[in-house]
Scaffold this motif. Structure first.
Motif, PDB file in Angstrom:
ATOM      1  N   UNK A   1     -16.544  91.278  -2.580  1.00 20.18           N
ATOM      2  CA  UNK A   1     -16.181  92.599  -3.218  1.00 20.18           C
ATOM      3  C   UNK A   1     -14.014  92.829  -2.997  1.00 20.18           C
ATOM      4  N   UNK A   2     -13.884  93.079  -4.273  1.00 19.09           N
ATOM      5  CA  UNK A   2     -12.852  93.812  -4.004  1.00 19.09           C
ATOM      6  C   UNK A   2     -12.429  95.024  -3.075  1.00 19.09           C
TER       7      UNK A   2
ATOM      8  N   UNK B   1     -14.781  98.981  -3.891  1.00 16.20           N
ATOM      9  CA  UNK B   1     -14.791  98.802  -5.145  1.00 16.20           C
ATOM     10  C   UNK B   1     -16.743  99.188  -5.276  1.00 16.20           C
ATOM     11  N   UNK B   2     -17.343 100.139  -3.660  1.00 13.73           N
ATOM     12  CA  UNK B   2     -18.964  99.501  -4.298  1.00 13.73           C
ATOM     13  C   UNK B   2     -19.195 101.296  -3.746  1.00 13.73           C
ATOM     14  N   UNK B   3     -20.852 101.812  -4.168  1.00 12.70           N
ATOM     15  CA  UNK B   3     -21.116 102.764  -3.745  1.00 12.70           C
ATOM     16  C   UNK B   3     -22.279 102.326  -3.187  1.00 12.70           C
TER      17      UNK B   3
ATOM     18  N   UNK C   1     -28.664 100.642  -0.757  1.00 12.99           N
ATOM     19  CA  UNK C   1     -28.715 100.120  -1.402  1.00 12.99           C
ATOM     20  C   UNK C   1     -27.249 100.050  -1.839  1.00 12.99           C
ATOM     21  N   UNK C   2     -26.448  98.896  -2.209  1.00 15.21           N
ATOM     22  CA  UNK C   2     -25.083  99.009  -3.042  1.00 15.21           C
ATOM     23  C   UNK C   2     -24.349  98.936  -4.543  1.00 15.21           C
ATOM     24  N   UNK C   3     -23.846  99.171  -4.672  1.00 16.16           N
ATOM     25  CA  UNK C   3     -23.709  99.782  -6.391  1.00 16.16           C
ATOM     26  C   UNK C   3     -22.565  99.190  -6.848  1.00 16.16           C
ATOM     27  N   UNK C   4     -22.686  97.959  -7.115  1.00 11.26           N
ATOM     28  CA  UNK C   4     -21.548  97.825  -8.207  1.00 11.26           C
ATOM     29  C   UNK C   4     -20.908  97.358  -9.175  1.00 11.26           C
ATOM     30  N   UNK C   5     -19.580  97.238  -9.670  1.00 11.56           N
ATOM     31  CA  UNK C   5     -19.825  97.399 -11.027  1.00 11.56           C
ATOM     32  C   UNK C   5     -20.404  95.642 -11.378  1.00 11.56           C
TER      33      UNK C   5
ATOM     34  N   UNK D   1     -18.771  92.017 -10.884  1.00 11.11           N
ATOM     35  CA  UNK D   1     -17.384  92.083  -9.904  1.00 11.11           C
ATOM     36  C   UNK D   1     -17.754  91.915  -8.530  1.00 11.11           C
ATOM     37  N   UNK D   2     -18.068  90.961  -8.049  1.00 10.27           N
ATOM     38  CA  UNK D   2     -17.779  90.153  -6.622  1.00 10.27           C
ATOM     39  C   UNK D   2     -18.165  88.463  -6.581  1.00 10.27           C
ATOM     40  N   UNK D   3     -18.100  88.553  -5.470  1.00  9.57           N
ATOM     41  CA  UNK D   3     -18.563  86.340  -4.846  1.00  9.57           C
ATOM     42  C   UNK D   3     -19.193  86.411  -4.113  1.00  9.57           C
TER      43      UNK D   3
END
Lengths: 85, 85
Positions: free
Chosen positions: A64-65, A68-70, B61-65, B68-70
């Protein structure tokens, strides 16, 4: 960049994989590690894991960048990190 | 948004948690699910998990836009998703 690593490996190899990941990342839960790494470190981590795992094992690395996560924790926070972004 | 869910729950509750998450998300590996959800769905998932888990259990729980991940898979890809972004 920031990575989340989740492994599912044979019980014979769990200790070795866990010990290796602990030297690079923050232990988060059961078979979950996370932390900030450089591209070179990510490459090194992938290369080493490829050597450590065996048939049927699986390791997922979510890249991840940074920041950039919660993270939502439900129940016990097994190892909250001071340094987590 | 996109979420990655990793659970570490007592063996007595694994089947129930697994079954619930399967109805909302894509199973990825062992105790890992992921998928696209709305904010309302995330709220519902959190609320239901709070009711399902017990003492000492932990769900992250990881919340991501979205997107926006690899994902790097090392070893076996236990359940690759056609619909994963």
């Amino acid at each position: 960049m920031y990575i989340i690593v989740v492994y599912d490996v044979d019980v014979k190899r769990v200790a070795k994989v866990h010990r290796f990941l602990r030297t690079h990342l923050h232990w988060r839960q059961n078979s979950v590690f996370e932390g900030e790494v450089s591209r070179a470190q990510l490459y090194e981590i992938k290369r080493t894991l490829e050597g450590l795992i065996g048939d049927g094992d699986s390791v997922l690395i979510y890249e991840l960048p940074t920041g950039n996560f919660t993270l939502h924790v439900i129940g016990t926070d097994k190892n909250p990190a001071g340094e987590i972004i």
